[in-house]
Design a protein around this motif. Structure first.
Motif, short mmCIF file in Angstrom:
data_model
loop_
_atom_site.label_atom_id
_atom_site.label_comp_id
_atom_site.label_asym_id
_atom_site.label_seq_id
_atom_site.Cartn_x
_atom_site.Cartn_y
_atom_site.Cartn_z
N GLU A 201 3.25 9.42 -9.87
CA GLU A 201 4.16 8.26 -10.30
C GLU A 201 3.34 6.97 -10.61
O GLU A 201 2.30 6.83 -10.10
N GLN A 202 3.82 5.86 -11.29
CA GLN A 202 3.21 4.68 -11.53
C GLN A 202 4.37 3.75 -10.88
O GLN A 202 5.31 3.55 -10.95
N VAL A 203 3.46 2.65 -10.27
CA VAL A 203 4.25 1.32 -9.45
C VAL A 203 3.59 0.36 -10.51
O VAL A 203 2.40 0.02 -10.21
N VAL A 204 4.68 -0.45 -10.98
CA VAL A 204 4.15 -1.47 -11.71
C VAL A 204 4.60 -2.71 -10.79
O VAL A 204 5.88 -2.77 -10.84
N VAL A 205 3.85 -3.49 -10.80
CA VAL A 205 4.19 -4.75 -10.05
C VAL A 205 4.63 -5.86 -11.03
O VAL A 205 3.77 -6.22 -11.79
N GLY A 206 5.92 -6.58 -10.66
CA GLY A 206 5.99 -7.81 -11.28
C GLY A 206 6.99 -7.50 -12.57
O GLY A 206 7.18 -8.46 -13.52
N ALA A 207 7.59 -6.27 -12.93
CA ALA A 207 8.38 -5.91 -13.80
C ALA A 207 9.89 -5.72 -13.17
O ALA A 207 10.09 -5.53 -11.89
N PRO A 208 10.90 -5.76 -13.88
CA PRO A 208 12.18 -5.37 -13.32
C PRO A 208 12.32 -3.97 -12.81
O PRO A 208 11.67 -3.23 -13.27
#
Length: 225
Positions: free
Chosen positions: A132-139
């Motif tokens: 998986e991908q964890v994107v910080v700072g997005a909804p």
């Protein structure tokens, strides 16, 4: 017989109460000291330490930091997962973590989150899944199904909700919510759009002042012309 002795000898042989008391104190002190010496020199039981077989190491000492104990996840705590950490972290990229790691562990492996970053939509306690991908700072988006490989935007705090953000109509505030984009860079994107009459492709985002290859790689899947 005593009356026939000289007076000085009678005085020497007389036992006065003070002398009797002094002798008694000396005798009591001698008896106490002898008793203390006997008690300290008495035989004592000695506990023999347990014998450890050569090469035997406790399981807790061999488990990697943050890995689940044997029997609680993975194969003896040795299984690992691969996740992609991007967005507003100090060192984004692919990280290999012990199975059972959580989002908080992935953020720590990526260098942590800079101060002031909004992580209210990020569930740091969620258990990660492989790929998986964890994107910080997005909804935030709903977490991926257990066992499913994560794609772009999977997991809480990853992705952009309904779909990629339109570079042609997004406001400065909306662009500021993208990973790695602050208010100044968001204004640069709007100024570039105004000067060029819009974006014909996402690739044109490379030409905006302040967007390098790494930042473009983080934004590419999150925006559209």
């Amino acid at each position: 017989m005593r009356e026939r002795l000289p007076l000085w000898l009678q005085d020497r042989c007389e036992m006065r109460p003070r002398a009797v008391a002094a002798v008694g104190v000396v005798l009591l002190a001698a008896v106490g000291f002898a008793g203390q010496q006997y008690w300290s020199d008495r035989p004592r039981a000695v506990t023999v330490p347990a014998v450890v077989a050569p090469g035997a190491v406790p399981a807790a000492a061999t488990a990697p930091a943050g890995a689940p104990a044997a029997g609680t996840g993975g194969v003896g705590g040795a299984a690992r997962i691969v996740v992609d950490v991007s967005g507003k972290v100090r060192d984004p990229g692919v990280r290999r973590l012990p199975a059972g790691s959580r989002v908080e562990d992935a953020l720590a492996a990526a260098g942590g989150v800079p101060p002031g970053t909004d992580t209210t939509g990020l569930n740091r306690a969620r258990v990660l899944v492989d790929g998986e991908q964890v994107v910080v700072g997005a909804p935030a988006q709903p977490p991926p199904a257990a066992g499913a490989g994560g794609g772009v935007g999977s997991g809480p705090g990853a992705g952009l909700g309904p779909g990629p953000l339109s570079l042609g109509s997004a406001t400065v505030a909306q662009l500021d919510g993208l990973p790695g984009v602050g208010p100044i860079l968001a204004q640069h994107i709007v100024d570039f759009r105004t000067a060029r009459g819009g974006f014909r492709s996402v690739e044109e985002l490379r030409q905006v002042d302040g967007i390098g290859e790494r930042r473009f790689a983080d934004l590419r899947a999150l925006v559209r012309p």
